[in-house]
Design a protein around this motif. Structure first.
Motif, short mmCIF file in Angstrom:
data_model
loop_
_atom_site.label_atom_id
_atom_site.label_comp_id
_atom_site.label_asym_id
_atom_site.label_seq_id
_atom_site.Cartn_x
_atom_site.Cartn_y
_atom_site.Cartn_z
N SER A 204 1.31 6.17 13.82
CA SER A 204 2.43 5.21 13.84
C SER A 204 3.17 5.22 12.49
N PRO A 205 4.46 4.85 12.51
CA PRO A 205 5.21 4.77 11.23
C PRO A 205 4.61 3.74 10.27
N GLU A 206 3.99 2.70 10.81
CA GLU A 206 3.42 1.64 9.96
C GLU A 206 2.24 2.17 9.13
N TRP A 207 1.39 3.00 9.76
CA TRP A 207 0.28 3.57 9.00
C TRP A 207 0.79 4.57 7.95
N LYS A 208 1.82 5.33 8.34
CA LYS A 208 2.37 6.30 7.38
C LYS A 208 2.93 5.56 6.16
N GLU A 209 3.61 4.45 6.42
CA GLU A 209 4.17 3.66 5.31
C GLU A 209 3.05 3.08 4.44
N THR A 210 1.99 2.58 5.07
CA THR A 210 0.86 2.00 4.33
C THR A 210 0.22 3.03 3.41
N LEU A 211 -0.17 4.17 3.99
CA LEU A 211 -0.92 5.15 3.22
C LEU A 211 -0.05 5.79 2.13
N THR A 212 1.20 6.08 2.47
CA THR A 212 2.11 6.68 1.48
C THR A 212 2.33 5.73 0.31
N PHE A 213 2.54 4.46 0.62
CA PHE A 213 2.76 3.45 -0.43
C PHE A 213 1.53 3.37 -1.34
N TYR A 214 0.37 3.29 -0.73
CA TYR A 214 -0.90 3.20 -1.47
C TYR A 214 -1.09 4.41 -2.39
N LEU A 215 -0.92 5.61 -1.84
CA LEU A 215 -1.12 6.82 -2.64
C LEU A 215 -0.12 6.90 -3.79
N ASP A 216 1.14 6.60 -3.50
CA ASP A 216 2.17 6.65 -4.55
C ASP A 216 1.87 5.65 -5.66
N MET A 217 1.52 4.42 -5.27
CA MET A 217 1.22 3.37 -6.26
C MET A 217 0.01 3.75 -7.12
N MET A 218 -1.03 4.28 -6.48
CA MET A 218 -2.24 4.66 -7.22
C MET A 218 -2.00 5.88 -8.12
N ASN A 219 -1.20 6.82 -7.65
CA ASN A 219 -0.89 7.99 -8.47
C ASN A 219 -0.02 7.63 -9.68
N GLU A 220 0.89 6.67 -9.47
CA GLU A 220 1.76 6.22 -10.56
C GLU A 220 0.97 5.41 -11.61
N SER A 221 0.13 4.49 -11.13
CA SER A 221 -0.39 3.46 -12.03
C SER A 221 -1.89 3.23 -11.96
N GLY A 222 -2.60 4.03 -11.15
CA GLY A 222 -4.05 3.83 -11.00
C GLY A 222 -4.85 4.64 -12.00
N PRO A 223 -6.16 4.37 -12.07
CA PRO A 223 -7.01 5.09 -13.03
C PRO A 223 -7.29 6.52 -12.59
N ALA A 224 -7.63 7.37 -13.53
CA ALA A 224 -8.07 8.73 -13.20
C ALA A 224 -9.36 8.64 -12.39
N GLY A 225 -9.52 9.53 -11.42
CA GLY A 225 -10.75 9.51 -10.62
C GLY A 225 -10.87 8.33 -9.68
N ALA A 226 -9.73 7.74 -9.32
CA ALA A 226 -9.74 6.53 -8.48
C ALA A 226 -10.43 6.75 -7.14
#
Length: 422
Positions: A204-226
């Motif tokens: 579903s588009p909703e899951w795609k939006e959830t996972l993409t948002f999460y990955l982008d946010m964590m890659n931008e601002s999350g710790p190494a080895g998250a």
């Protein structure tokens, strides 16, 4: 409290529990119960994923290794309905007071009026954040933030030169680790695990939006080895001052505000879990609870221990030894009416608000055929979500794209559910 079983011959009971801070504390205080009753405890203390695997294998095979198990709001109703657990409706200590349990927490551990587990601590999830870093970024945390605000604030708080990550969130694979976080997050994006015909919804588009948002946010601002970080790893990072924000269990609040453990204890604020304006927040509902497997031959002693560990007297014991801020939260109405606790715990109100706002009967924006917020209350869920969690953890580690992870999740969930006869 002198135990119900103290008059009987001394017994040894085996207790399986998780290596979370509150349970480690229970273990350190348990000699007082042993002394009062003459009974002994054999402790089996395990990491969360390992504990779940061990107790599930033991209870489903009637293995009989344990007299008391630490289980959650996912297992209790399923195992209770299977007659794998002993009823706690009777045989508990006189002053135990089941009516004092918070209705949302008690309801999650009850099947057809029978209580199958006693909550040791209850939780929802919320945002814990560094007030100093938020101020430095020129931002103000709303009581009820959106995911978009969280992402922008995380980017503004990230300071790679000083090893400060704007956001810490679960990435470690596991149905109760990254999938607890992502399932609750997905609800707030309007996603769901299954439609009303039990069809998997990862395409579903909703899951795609959830996972993409999460990955982008964590890659931008999350710790190494998250991708290797679960609850305990992120707790350590936050306590060391390496997270601007951490979205996780409300129970963590006492650990991040305890000066003995946390370098940022006096700089922590709290907010509700984020939303996207669709009417659902990304918070869950859980209780780590003590239950007795039907295979135990020491039910009376086990009930006596559970009465002690989940009763009001234990709360007072922790308060006396560790201070009111460190008592196990989220299980009893009386705790949130206790002024000494409210004065000592700046997070108490936000914890209660988060627990009360969680609705396991209607977890998603869309209609669903299941109950449960960060899990789906069916026996197949743990196995499926463990595999899906591995796919999403791989995506966070950069080993596959969001689309690849979602396609694989859709395929394996569909296969498993068809094989199970849904």
């Amino acid at each position: 409290m002198v135990g119900l079983a103290s008059a009987a011959m001394a017994e040894e009971i085996t207790i399986a529990t998780v290596n979370n801070g509150d349970m480690v504390r229970m273990q350190s205080l348990a000699p007082q119960w042993e002394q009062a009753t003459g009974n002994k405890i054999n402790w089996v203390v395990l990491e969360e994923n390992v504990l779940r695997q061990n107790v599930t294998t033991d209870i489903s095979t009637g293995g009989g290794q344990y007299d008391v198990m630490t289980i959650g709001t996912y297992e209790a109703p399923i195992w209770g309905a299977n007659d794998w657990l002993v009823s706690l409706n009777d045989g508990m200590a006189e002053d135990w007071d089941a009516d004092d349990l918070l209705p949302a927490i008690r309801g999650g551990l009850t099947v057809d009026g029978t209580l199958y587990a006693a909550p040791f601590y209850g939780e929802s999830s919320m945002v814990m954040y560094r007030t100093d870093l938020m101020e430095k970024a020129g931002l103000e945390m709303p009581e009820a933030p959106t995911w978009q605000f969280i992402r922008e604030a995380a980017a503004a708080m990230t300071d790679r030169d000083n090893d400060i990550n704007g956001i810490c969130a679960r990435g470690k694979a596991g149905w109760g680790e990254n999938m607890a976080f992502l399932s609750a997050m997905a609800n707030s994006f309007g996603a769901r695990w299954f439609d009303m015909d039990w069809n998997a919804q990862f395409d579903s588009p909703e899951w795609k939006e959830t996972l993409t948002f999460y990955l982008d946010m964590m890659n931008e601002s999350g710790p190494a080895g998250a991708a290797n970080n679960g609850f305990n790893e992120n707790l350590t990072l936050f306590q060391q001052g390496k997270c601007g924000m951490w979205i996780d269990a409300t129970v963590a609040a006492s650990f991040v505000t305890n000066p003995a453990d946390s370098t940022v204890a006096d700089k922590v604020g709290f907010a509700l879990a984020p939303d996207t304006g669709l009417g659902k927040r990304g918070n869950w509902l859980w209780a780590w609870s003590l239950a007795i497997p039907a295979s135990s031959e020491k039910v009376d002693v086990a009930k006596d221990f559970i009465s002690w560990a989940t009763g009001k007297g234990y709360t007072e014991l922790v308060a006396e030894n560790e201070g009111w801020a460190n008592v196990p939260p989220g299980t009893r109405t009386s705790l949130y009416e206790n002024q000494a606790y409210l004065d000592a715990a700046p997070f108490a109100e936000m914890t209660l608000k988060s627990i009360n706002s969680a609705d396991p009967q209607n977890p998603s924006v869309q209609e669903v055929p299941y109950t449960g917020i960060q899990f789906v209350a069916i026996p197949e869920f743990a196995g499926i979500a463990t595999q899906v969690g591995q796919l999403f953890s791989d995506a966070l580690a950069g080993n596959r794209s969001a689309d690849e992870a979602l396609n694989a999740a859709q395929e394996l969930t569909t296969e498993e559910m068809e094989a199970a006869g849904y």
